[in-house]
Scaffold this motif. Structure first.
Motif, PDB file in Angstrom:
ATOM      1  N   CYS A  38      50.247  44.481  50.125  1.00  0.00           N
ATOM      2  CA  CYS A  38      49.797  44.384  48.729  1.00  0.00           C
ATOM      3  C   CYS A  38      50.784  43.566  47.905  1.00  0.00           C
ATOM      4  N   ARG A 101      40.665  52.544  51.107  1.00  0.00           N
ATOM      5  CA  ARG A 101      39.741  51.711  51.879  1.00  0.00           C
ATOM      6  C   ARG A 101      39.191  52.437  53.103  1.00  0.00           C
TER       7      ARG A 101
ATOM      8  N   ILE B 342      40.436  48.170  45.443  1.00  0.00           N
ATOM      9  CA  ILE B 342      41.377  49.220  45.830  1.00  0.00           C
ATOM     10  C   ILE B 342      42.771  48.988  45.252  1.00  0.00           C
ATOM     11  N   GLY B 343      42.974  47.861  44.548  1.00  0.00           N
ATOM     12  CA  GLY B 343      44.244  47.676  43.851  1.00  0.00           C
ATOM     13  C   GLY B 343      45.348  47.024  44.653  1.00  0.00           C
ATOM     14  N   CYS B 344      45.032  46.282  45.697  1.00  0.00           N
ATOM     15  CA  CYS B 344      46.095  45.620  46.470  1.00  0.00           C
ATOM     16  C   CYS B 344      46.623  44.388  45.746  1.00  0.00           C
ATOM     17  N   ASN B 345      45.776  43.807  44.878  1.00  0.00           N
ATOM     18  CA  ASN B 345      46.139  42.625  44.091  1.00  0.00           C
ATOM     19  C   ASN B 345      46.532  41.421  44.956  1.00  0.00           C
ATOM     20  N   LEU B 346      46.027  41.410  46.177  1.00  0.00           N
ATOM     21  CA  LEU B 346      46.238  40.229  47.024  1.00  0.00           C
ATOM     22  C   LEU B 346      45.506  39.015  46.453  1.00  0.00           C
ATOM     23  N   TYR B 348      45.254  38.292  43.372  1.00  0.00           N
ATOM     24  CA  TYR B 348      46.105  37.737  42.318  1.00  0.00           C
ATOM     25  C   TYR B 348      47.158  36.806  42.908  1.00  0.00           C
ATOM     26  N   ILE B 349      47.893  37.309  43.900  1.00  0.00           N
ATOM     27  CA  ILE B 349      49.023  36.525  44.387  1.00  0.00           C
ATOM     28  C   ILE B 349      48.548  35.322  45.205  1.00  0.00           C
ATOM     29  N   PRO B 399      40.598  42.458  51.042  1.00  0.00           N
ATOM     30  CA  PRO B 399      40.355  43.249  52.246  1.00  0.00           C
ATOM     31  C   PRO B 399      39.135  44.167  52.151  1.00  0.00           C
TER      32      PRO B 399
END
Lengths: 477, 437
Positions: A38, A101, B342-346, B348-349, B399
């Motif tokens: 993440c 997930r 789910i908030g991984c913020n992949l 964004y990056i 994901p």
């Protein structure tokens, strides 16, 4: 029915292992590959020491366990203990997005154990103290997780740290107070060796206030860190409490850590008073050492108990029984002066929510050993004798600046259970580190910068600190 | 039930799934097992003059937990005698008269080609595949990819084969070439009945970091191996489509390269294949993988209302066009489904470091209905649609299935290709599109 030795050494050893078994290399790599890496990982925010968890997991996946352990131990010098004793369900793993997930989080605790086991079992030093020293000396009172966290951080910042410990062995609750099947004392002691390798000195068997005065400490040292934890268990205040088989649960657990497992006597019919995590530890360990029946007696209901849900499950899995809404009225002895039964009484919540006895509901309950786990006392008397001028909070904890750990007393910093009232090992380590940074700032004038998530360095946008600054907690799923 | 049977350049087969020429097609024993499992055809391991192999022979590219994403080998053609192979082909044909058995051949001189082509027909094989693709060992002797890389040589040798061929001839192409349509056209000119592609790609899969010798290891050395497996599928499909789209090729195509599931098969068919060859996936998991391929392809054809393979074949060929015919005015933007996030913020990056910096992280307080798994204070990604170039990257790294959707948006502009743009610009009919800031 009597208190005594129930198991042979092999049985005792077998019963006391296997809580979270170590990963093999392949298991670790498979698990590590589940991590999504993440950007601003919630697991870091949920870790009070702010370990860069995706980074250490990535290093396991790529086959670099040494680099992984370096990431862990730089953020948390007690990373090996925390890997085994942290309630990960409510910390990192509870925050893991893979839990959302897939319904099953990345096993961060076991991965952390894999990396730290690797460096400890191969005797690889991953932390180092700078060659150039500041010349400043800091005295640390108490060698529990807070004191150790503080000492390790101070050493890495170039300061000299000396820990004063009243017990024979260092480590505090980490050495003496963790359920044996969760972590053996050897893990804690191994970690302490690593910290000593940074140049930290630990003087065991020295009680501050008796063997050396605090004024002497303040004179000899440039700063003092106070990490003395909590005191003994609260009293039950019932007749029969002074019978020999009525034992403080923490003393029972400490005995498991001091004596050979098969020499720790337990009753056939053990009653544990209280329903926090220590109560669960006392119940499961007495059961695993051969108690026939183990029962938690708790004055409130199942939804009120302070123990984590997974601890409750653990106790039930071990065959523990629970008497909720039940008050202990008296511990009854037989003719030989040994505990033989309890007088219990059913309770119900009163108008103010406090449990009230139900008249006429008394009953006798067979029992030959009582473990008291109704919460530990704050160290108010001890603290007021050590530092008469120290400002305290109303709940008996030390009043301090949450950012630096500085107390109202000149030169004195504080952290861990005596400041927070009793939380996890990882909280104590984090507060020790915060105290060390506060001391560093106090001694050198240099600000000890709090870490942000490494992934966020140089990135604009909403701030996202690591859990070191303001740890979040997740509710259990 | 769709009809999966094919007639490929005169070779009939109960389904389009053939075992490709390679280790799984080395013997009658394996061919029997393949047909029992449901395969429609077997392209025999290449027959030629006797060779000697080395140990070891294979190596793999693993990615994370995915094993054998790519695979390479330095094995040569069959190490069994031509007599044994032709005898076993005859045995197999006798027992499986309705299945396809194709003899893969690789020899040197015109006389040898004539001899082996005739022996193939005599054995009862349904067709011949000419191995012009093998990139290791044989090419150093003037065979394999040494032929496939030179359209003239390919044309000449194929001509020799066609002089005596009485059964259909498939030319197998090497991908180790700039433009695969050149050898494909040469095959057509020489009178071949079909082409198959791709053969393996020159490769080194990995270096052993202890010995510093790449794999596969042979007594302190290694060599360039032929690369295949799932990782080569995009390269293979690119080449299949190129041949399918070229009117000067115009031959039936047997698609090869990373096929392991019915989905792969359907894609190859849509890009112009009518037969499919599989090797690496069998080497990984055995012949029984074909069961899912048959059932899956059948169900897919049924769901789309296609009655045969031929109803699907080539359906995607025409949608692949030169870049300069694409519409410059088409726009789509990333939209995040916050119920699924789910908030991984992949995302964004990925956008921030890897693309066009058009996702912001905002305070969760600014959004209602934040997604599951959200933690207190956790920043929420938000796409600045006016800046989104519609590149897909965020949706590719996300994901969670269907969480980021690339949504077409209307900008009210007429379609405009690069070609049209240049023309109108030259004529002064429109102003130039301003460069991206």
């Amino acid at each position: 029915m009597a208190v005594g030795i129930k198991l042979n050494p092999a049985q005792a050893e077998e019963n006391m292992t296997g809580y979270k078994p170590p990963f093999s290399k392949q298991e670790a790599i498979i698990e590590a590959n589940r991590c999504l890496f993440c950007f601003d990982a919630p697991c870091i925010m949920a870790c009070p020491t702010g370990i860069d968890i995706p980074s250490f997991i990535k290093k396991i996946a790529s086959g670099s366990p040494v680099a992984s352990a370096r990431t862990i131990l730089r953020a948390n010098p007690l990373g090996a203990s925390c890997a085994q004793v942290c309630p990960t369900n409510v910390l990192c793993e509870g925050a893991c997005v893979v839990l959302t997930r897939e319904g099953d989080p990345v096993k961060i605790g076991r991965l952390q154990r894999y990396a730290t086991d690797h460096v400890y079992s191969n005797h690889i030093d991953v932390l180092e103290a700078p060659a150039e020293k500041s010349g400043k000396k800091v005295a640390i009172i108490g060698s529990g997780p807070a004191g150790l966290g503080c000492a390790a951080e101070l050493a890495q910042l170039g300061h000299e740290a000396v820990i004063f410990e009243k017990e024979e062995l260092p480590g505090g609750l980490n050495t003496y107070g963790i359920a044996y099947y969760k972590m053996t004392p050897a893990i804690s002691l191994g970690e302490i060796e690593m910290i000593k390798g940074l140049g930290v000195e630990i003087r065991c068997g020295v009680q501050v206030g008796i063997d050396i005065s605090t004024s002497q400490l303040k004179e000899d040292f440039d700063a003092v860190f106070l990490g003395i934890g909590l005191g003994k268990s609260h009293q039950l205040n019932v007749p029969g409490e002074d019978l020999p088989e009525v034992i403080d649960a923490l003393d029972f657990i400490a005995q498991i850590h001091s004596d050979p497992l098969h020499e720790v006597p337990v009753g056939d019919n053990v009653a544990v008073i209280g329903c926090g995590n220590t109560a669960i530890d006392a119940l499961t360990q007495s059961k695993r050492l051969g108690a026939n029946i183990t029962t938690i007696i708790y004055r409130r209901g199942e939804t009120d108990m302070p123990a984590y849900d997974f601890e409750f499950d653990l106790a039930k899995t071990d065959g523990g029984e629970f008497l909720f809404h039940t008050l202990l009225k008296e511990v009854v002895a037989n003719d030989e002066g040994r505990v033989s039964s309890l007088v219990l009484q059913k309770s119900q919540p009163g108008p103010n929510g406090r449990p009230e006895a139900i008249a006429g509901s008394e009953f006798s309950f067979p029992c030959d050993m009582v473990l008291k786990a109704v919460g530990s006392k704050k160290q108010v008397e001890m603290l007021s004798s050590l530092f008469p001028d120290m400002e305290m909070n109303a709940n008996g904890t030390v009043k301090l600046d949450p950012a630096t750990g500085q107390t109202s007393v000149e030169k004195v910093f504080c952290g861990g259970d005596c400041a927070n009232g009793g939380r996890e090992v990882v909280n104590a380590v984090a507060e020790g580190i915060k105290g060390a940074r506060g001391i560093h700032s106090y001694l050198s004038g240099a600000s000890a910068e709090s870490p942000v998530q490494p992934s966020r360095l140089g990135v604009d946008g909403a701030p996202s600190g690591s859990g070191f600054i303001n740890p979040i907690r997740v509710t259990e799923q | 039930m769709a009809d999966l049977s094919i007639n490929f350049a005169g070779i009939s087969s109960p389904n389009p799934f053939w075992v490709a020429s390679g280790p799984p097609a080395n013997s009658a024993y394996q061919a029997h097992r393949a047909f029992e499992a449901g395969w429609g055809g077997v392209v025999w391991k290449t027959i030629g003059e006797p060779i000697v192999n080395v140990a070891s022979r294979y190596s793999a590219l693993n990615v994370g937990q995915a094993q054998i994403v790519g695979f390479n080998n330095i094995e040569l053609i069959t190490d069994r005698s031509p007599e044994t192979n032709f005898r076993e082909i005859a045995e197999v044909k006798k027992r499986w008269p309705n299945h396809a058995v194709i003899a893969s051949l690789m020899v040197d001189t015109r006389e040898q080609w004539h001899e082996y082509v005739k022996r193939s027909a005599d054995s009862g094989a349904d067709g011949i595949e000419l191995n012009y693709g093998c990139p290791h060992g044989m090419c150093e002797r003037g065979m394999g990819s040494a032929v496939g890389q030179q359209p003239k040589v390919l044309e000449e040798i194929t001509g020799w084969v066609m002089e005596v061929a009485t059964i259909p001839v498939i030319v197998k192409l090497t991908p180790n070439i700039t433009d695969v349509t050149a050898p494909a056209r040469a095959a057509r000119r020489a009178g071949a009945d079909a082409i198959s592609l791709i053969n393996t790609i020159n490769s080194i899969t990995n270096v052993n970091l202890d010995t510093l010798v790449p794999e596969p290891y042979v007594a302190g050395q290694s060599t360039h191996g032929g690369y295949c497996g799932p990782a080569v599928k995009p390269i293979a499909m690119n080449m299949v489509q190129s041949c399918a789209a070229d009117p000067d090729v115009g031959l039936p195509i047997s698609g090869i390269g990373g096929i392991g599931t019915w989905r792969d098969a359907a894609e190859f068919i849509a890009l112009g294949s009518t037969s499919l060859q599989v090797c690496t996936a069998i080497m990984h998991r055995g012949f029984r993988i074909v069961e899912d391929m048959i059932e899956g392809l059948n169900d897919y054809l049924d769901s789309k209302g296609f009655e045969t393979i031929y109803d699907l074949s080539g359906k995607s060929v025409a949608s692949v066009q030169n870049w300069n015919t694409l519409d410059l005015h088409y726009q789509r933007v990333a939209r995040i489904d916050y119920e699924k996030c789910i908030g991984c913020n992949l995302c964004y990056i990925a956008c921030e470091d890897g693309a066009h910096q058009c996702i912001d992280l905002i305070s969760p307080d600014e959004r209602h209905g934040i997604g599951p798994g959200r933690l207190p204070g956790k920043p929420v990604p938000q796409v600045r649609e006016e800046d989104c170039v519609g590149c897909n990257l965020c949706s590719l790294v996300c994901p969670v299935e269907d969480c980021i959707n690339m949504t077409p948006i209307s900008n009210g502009k007429e379609p405009l290709t690069w070609k049209q743009y240049e023309e109108r610009l030259a004529k002064g009919e429109m102003a130039s599109i301003p460069p991206h800031p």
